[in-house]
Design a protein around this motif. Structure first.
Motif, PDB file in Angstrom:
ATOM      1  N   LEU A 169     108.637 -22.566  17.733  1.00 41.28           N
ATOM      2  CA  LEU A 169     109.652 -22.249  18.739  1.00 41.28           C
ATOM      3  C   LEU A 169     110.569 -23.439  18.981  1.00 41.28           C
ATOM      4  O   LEU A 169     111.794 -23.298  19.056  1.00 41.28           O
ATOM      5  CB  LEU A 169     108.985 -21.861  20.063  1.00 41.28           C
ATOM      6  N   THR A 170     109.958 -24.617  19.127  1.00 38.74           N
ATOM      7  CA  THR A 170     110.753 -25.808  19.466  1.00 38.74           C
ATOM      8  C   THR A 170     111.470 -26.394  18.258  1.00 38.74           C
ATOM      9  O   THR A 170     112.414 -27.167  18.426  1.00 38.74           O
ATOM     10  CB  THR A 170     109.859 -26.886  20.100  1.00 38.74           C
ATOM     11  N   GLU A 171     111.041 -26.010  17.042  1.00 44.75           N
ATOM     12  CA  GLU A 171     111.673 -26.540  15.847  1.00 44.75           C
ATOM     13  C   GLU A 171     112.659 -25.576  15.209  1.00 44.75           C
ATOM     14  O   GLU A 171     113.540 -26.012  14.459  1.00 44.75           O
ATOM     15  CB  GLU A 171     110.606 -26.917  14.810  1.00 44.75           C
ATOM     16  N   THR A 172     112.503 -24.268  15.498  1.00 48.41           N
ATOM     17  CA  THR A 172     113.372 -23.277  14.853  1.00 48.41           C
ATOM     18  C   THR A 172     114.008 -22.335  15.872  1.00 48.41           C
ATOM     19  O   THR A 172     115.156 -22.513  16.259  1.00 48.41           O
ATOM     20  CB  THR A 172     112.580 -22.471  13.801  1.00 48.41           C
ATOM     21  N   THR A 173     113.242 -21.370  16.357  1.00 46.64           N
ATOM     22  CA  THR A 173     113.804 -20.273  17.148  1.00 46.64           C
ATOM     23  C   THR A 173     114.541 -20.758  18.388  1.00 46.64           C
ATOM     24  O   THR A 173     115.636 -20.285  18.696  1.00 46.64           O
ATOM     25  CB  THR A 173     112.675 -19.294  17.553  1.00 46.64           C
ATOM     26  N   LEU A 174     113.945 -21.667  19.137  1.00 45.23           N
ATOM     27  CA  LEU A 174     114.562 -22.183  20.373  1.00 45.23           C
ATOM     28  C   LEU A 174     114.780 -23.692  20.285  1.00 45.23           C
ATOM     29  O   LEU A 174     114.724 -24.402  21.294  1.00 45.23           O
ATOM     30  CB  LEU A 174     113.674 -21.836  21.581  1.00 45.23           C
ATOM     31  N   ALA A 175     115.050 -24.173  19.078  1.00 47.83           N
ATOM     32  CA  ALA A 175     115.135 -25.619  18.857  1.00 47.83           C
ATOM     33  C   ALA A 175     116.214 -26.283  19.699  1.00 47.83           C
ATOM     34  O   ALA A 175     116.013 -27.378  20.236  1.00 47.83           O
ATOM     35  CB  ALA A 175     115.378 -25.901  17.373  1.00 47.83           C
ATOM     36  N   ASP A 176     117.362 -25.643  19.832  1.00 48.57           N
ATOM     37  CA  ASP A 176     118.453 -26.250  20.602  1.00 48.57           C
ATOM     38  C   ASP A 176     118.086 -26.377  22.079  1.00 48.57           C
ATOM     39  O   ASP A 176     118.423 -27.373  22.727  1.00 48.57           O
ATOM     40  CB  ASP A 176     119.734 -25.420  20.444  1.00 48.57           C
ATOM     41  N   PHE A 177     117.395 -25.375  22.611  1.00 51.50           N
ATOM     42  CA  PHE A 177     116.964 -25.454  24.007  1.00 51.50           C
ATOM     43  C   PHE A 177     115.918 -26.555  24.177  1.00 51.50           C
ATOM     44  O   PHE A 177     115.898 -27.255  25.196  1.00 51.50           O
ATOM     45  CB  PHE A 177     116.400 -24.115  24.464  1.00 51.50           C
ATOM     46  N   ALA A 178     115.014 -26.691  23.185  1.00 51.59           N
ATOM     47  CA  ALA A 178     114.002 -27.740  23.267  1.00 51.59           C
ATOM     48  C   ALA A 178     114.642 -29.121  23.220  1.00 51.59           C
ATOM     49  O   ALA A 178     114.159 -30.075  23.843  1.00 51.59           O
ATOM     50  CB  ALA A 178     112.994 -27.578  22.135  1.00 51.59           C
ATOM     51  N   ARG A 179     115.736 -29.245  22.492  1.00 47.37           N
ATOM     52  CA  ARG A 179     116.482 -30.508  22.464  1.00 47.37           C
ATOM     53  C   ARG A 179     117.139 -30.769  23.808  1.00 47.37           C
ATOM     54  O   ARG A 179     117.170 -31.905  24.287  1.00 47.37           O
ATOM     55  CB  ARG A 179     117.531 -30.434  21.347  1.00 47.37           C
TER      56      ARG A 179
END
Length: 816
Positions: A448-458
């Motif tokens: 999730l944090t590396e692909t699907t929602l990566a921008d939000f995790a950043r």
């Protein structure tokens, strides 16, 4: 006069005589009959009410304790709840199972005979709904104040029947005879609006709905095990306004026209997940989602005001957990109530909203991250779209301030997808509107944090955290597998493991004990006999209790790769026809439902049944291979299949399954897993040990790389003689004509890399056969799987949510 602190309750005794008195009384006063003339249905309803009365007593004391403590409460919003049958669970949780059995025996009935009348509520479909039920159970067991919110579907998902090998959907009228566990509350109806316009009134925006339906609540009791706490799941049913029936049309003989508004309103809660292949279906789904959150958020605000008046305390007293994207509309709905109805300023309302919501993302599949056309959203919920736009603008302004000039980042993170069609991104709305976002397994959260929602995790790295799913050992061992539960309790000196599953680790030293192995195998064989009896009655297929029971049971989806398992079956058929010594005796069990509009996997179900018909009639493989598809998979079917399983098929393409809970249920009951490094399989393998898990296939990184590269499944399939033979057998009509479309999905794009993983999967299955040929080795693996599953308890999952997200303290309910 002074009123008593607690409501006056009927006497509820604890002896067998008390229980029998209450049962006969309920038979007389609730059913209007006597033992001499009562049907078994009458006895079931009366028994259920007798047990329910004991829970109502606890519920009253729970409400009193919560009122006094004014605690932080967890509100769980979910489109699904797969609760399972209630009678046996509630007998266990009230400690009345033995008493009820004795009383019924004295009346000439068995508990099993009466319990057969208990109907599973049709409120869910798959893992999402069963997880919700397990977490509610664990919340009550942990004494955490909680309410589950959902929809009271009239017909559930559907009842699956098999006609000529194909899935046929029938209505699941689960409450046709009335549910003794349900408490309707018609006087608590809540209006829910749709359509209409937004107007300016005294400087504030106001929504004037064009259509209004009523949300009518009922609730089911959710008791904790070994505690006095009883929480509730509050379900909402759509009802038409009393003026919706047109008497003039009816009097004129236009009966269909007279009820069309009633039907239109009540369609909202008719079925779970109406097909979205038509404009009507898409609109009905969005209506359904807003109906749930409108009723739930209004109820949460009402409950808050029963004990509090200061809005500043709202986020401290309430946490609302969004179970996937279906209830994401709760974010703009709470904002609408706060700014339009209670006239808070925007910044205060937004601070409250974001501090209240948390979001569980259950998928990595892009198609499962819901989006809705802006045009539909605007027509149905015009004020909510304005609020979404306002949230989005503030969100995009924040991105611009932190990453100036990054237009592409703003486009990716916007709540509005601009091309090819303007759509509202519900997962984005849930992330932006929440203070915490969690995945449901270690790999899933990382992806999730590396692909699907990566921008939000950043953007917000501290907002993301992992909470691996868990299951209820009360439901899936004590109730589903009482023989195994009794053996475990005997060895561990009591049933404390039911609330502290880590105690199962004490079984590990017994894995090599010959006597314990013998008793373990005897439990498994008896469970297989139960499954064999059911399968014989339901399908006519005989299951050999001494054969390896190899199960692939879960919701049907191409990424779960039921087709890969079926190709293995066809290959085994070929091998055994050539040499009967090729494999160990094996029964392959399939079960699961396909969404009504998902034609590709419905065709796979049809092919499974076609293969089963030929294999089971082939004398060349008699006694060596059987294939059975058990229809209408639900919690009750799982309670039969899971205890009997030897091999657990968890073969989804790595990087596609969020977590899985079937893998946990099966391992906890002593099944050995064959699986990929996907979802919670990774954590399961780490705990049971690589030697007790059959690993195969590409990992998530390798699968992603292959999908990006020059993958040619047709060439790869032709290069493998056994795979080519299996595909040719299907194409050539050995199992019936007309399955070319199923093969096209493999030989064409092969989205889920079935061909790529085929050979590795067969090699792992050969290792399975070798291990099964050594009964002591297999039994050792089975025991170690169960002994290593303490981590996968829903009680641990709830503890993680409590510590990492909810910050909700338990409230002890004193005994009566």
């Amino acid at each position: 006069m002074d009123l008593p602190h607690e409501p006056a309750l009927r006497a509820i005794g604890t002896t067998a005589a008390d229980f029998e008195r209450d049962l006969v009384s309920n038979l007389y006063f609730e059913r209007g009959t006597t033992m001499e003339s009562a049907s078994t249905q009458d006895v079931y309803q009366s028994l259920a009410v007798t047990v329910r009365d004991r829970l109502v007593d606890r519920r009253a004391r729970t409400a009193t304790a919560h009122q006094a403590a004014n605690p932080r409460c967890v509100y769980y919003l979910s489109a699904e709840y797969m609760l399972g049958r209630q009678l046996r669970q509630n007998l266990l949780y009230t400690g009345t199972e033995d008493v009820a059995r004795d009383v019924l025996k004295g009346l000439g009935l068995s508990l099993e005979e009466v319990a057969d009348y208990d109907v599973e509520p049709g409120l869910g479909n798959g893992g999402l709904g069963r997880l919700a039920a397990c977490l509610l159970d664990a919340l009550a067991t942990a004494d955490i104040p909680a309410v589950g919110y959902g929809i009271r579907y009239d017909l559930g998902l559907f009842r699956q029947t098999i006609v000529d090998g194909a899935q046929v959907e029938r209505p699941d009228d689960w409450a046709f005879d009335g549910s003794p566990w349900e408490f309707p509350q018609q006087d608590d109806r809540q209006p829910v609006g749709f359509y209409g316009r937004v107007v300016e009134v005294a400087g504030r925006r106001r929504w004037i709905p064009e259509e209004t339906v009523l949300g009518e609540p009922s609730h089911l009791l959710v008791p904790g095990y070994g505690t006095q706490t009883v929480n509730i799941v509050r379900l909402w049913r759509a009802r038409a306004d009393s003026d919706a029936f047109d008497l003039a049309d009816f009097a004129a003989g236009r009966s269909a026209e007279a009820v069309q508004e009633v039907v239109r309103s009540e369609n909202i809660s008719k079925v779970l997940y109406p097909a979205d292949s038509t404009e009507f279906g898409r609109e009905l789904r969005l209506k359904q989602q807003y109906f749930l959150v409108s009723c739930a958020v209004w109820d949460i605000v009402r409950r808050f005001h029963l004990r509090n008046s200061d809005w500043a305390a709202f986020a401290d007293k309430n946490v609302i957990q969004l179970n996937d994207t279906h209830p994401a509309l709760a974010v703009p709905e709470l904002m609408r109530l706060l700014i339009d109805e209670y006239e808070l300023d925007w910044d205060t309302a937004w601070s409250i909203t974001r501090g209240t919501f948390a979001y569980t993302c259950h998928t990595l599949l892009p198609e499962a991250l819901e989006t809705w056309p802006v045009a539909l959203f605007e027509r149905l919920l015009p004020r909510h779209l304005e609020i979404v736009y306002a949230i989005n603008q503030a969100h995009l302004d924040e991105i611009e301030s932190r990453f100036p000039g990054d237009v592409e980042l703003r486009r990716r993170l916007s709540l509005i997808q601009e091309e090819p069609e303007r759509r509202v991104r519900m997962a984005h709305l849930a992330v932006v509107g929440s203070h915490a976002v969690n995945g449901v397994a270690g790999l899933h959260t990382r992806l999730l944090t590396e692909t699907t929602l990566a921008d939000f995790a950043r953007l917000w790295p501290d907002r993301f955290r992992n909470v691996t799913n868990g299951i209820s050992p009360r439901r899936f061992v004590r109730l589903a597998n009482p023989r195994l539960a009794a053996l475990i309790s005997e060895q561990l000196g009591g049933d404390g493991w039911l609330t502290d599953l880590g105690r199962l680790a004490a079984l590990a030293p017994l894995a090599d004990d010959a006597d314990f192995q013998r008793r373990w195998r005897a439990v498994k064989r008896d469970n297989k006999l139960d499954l064999a009896g059911y399968a014989r009655a339901a399908t006519g297929v005989r299951i050999d209790p001494d054969a390896l029971v190899d199960v692939h049971v879960k919701r049907f989806h191409e990424y779960k790769r039921q087709l890969l398992k079926l190709l293995h079956v066809v290959t085994l058929h070929d091998r055994l026809r050539a040499d009967p010594r090729t494999d160990v005796p094996r029964t392959v069990v399939f079960a699961g439902k396909a969404a009504p509009g998902y034609h590709a996997v419905k065709r796979i179900i049809q092919l499974i049944n076609a293969v089963a018909a030929v294999v089971n009639a082939d004398p060349a493989v008699a006694g060596r291979l059987r294939v059975v598809f058990l229809p209408d998979y639900n919690v009750s079917r799982a309670e039969l299949i899971v205890p009997a399983a030897d091999l657990s098929e968890q073969i989804s393409l790595a990087g596609k399954e969020a977590s899985g809970t079937g893998n946990m249920k099966l391992a906890l009951n002593g099944a050995v897993t064959i699986g990929t490094l996907d979802g919670a399989n990774i954590e399961l393998r780490e705990r049971v040990g690589a030697d007790n898990f059959f690993l195969f296939g590409l990992d998530a990184a390798q699968a992603a790389e292959m999908r990006r590269g020059d993958y040619r499944p047709g060439e790869l399939a032709r290069a493998d003689p056994e795979l080519a033979a299996a595909l040719d057998a299907i194409a050539g009509g050995r199992y019936g004509a007309g399955f070319g479309d199923v093969l096209d999905s493999v030989l064409g794009r092969d989205e889920y890399l079935t061909v790529a993983d085929y050979r590795s999967y067969l090699d792992a299955q050969d290792a399975v056969a070798a291990a099964w040929s050594d009964p002591d080795r297999w039994t050792r693996m089975s025991i170690l799987n169960a002994a290593s599953c303490g981590f996968f308890s829903a009680d641990r999952t709830v503890a993680d949510y409590r510590d990492r997200i909810w910050r909700a303290d338990p409230v002890r309910v004193p005994p009566r």
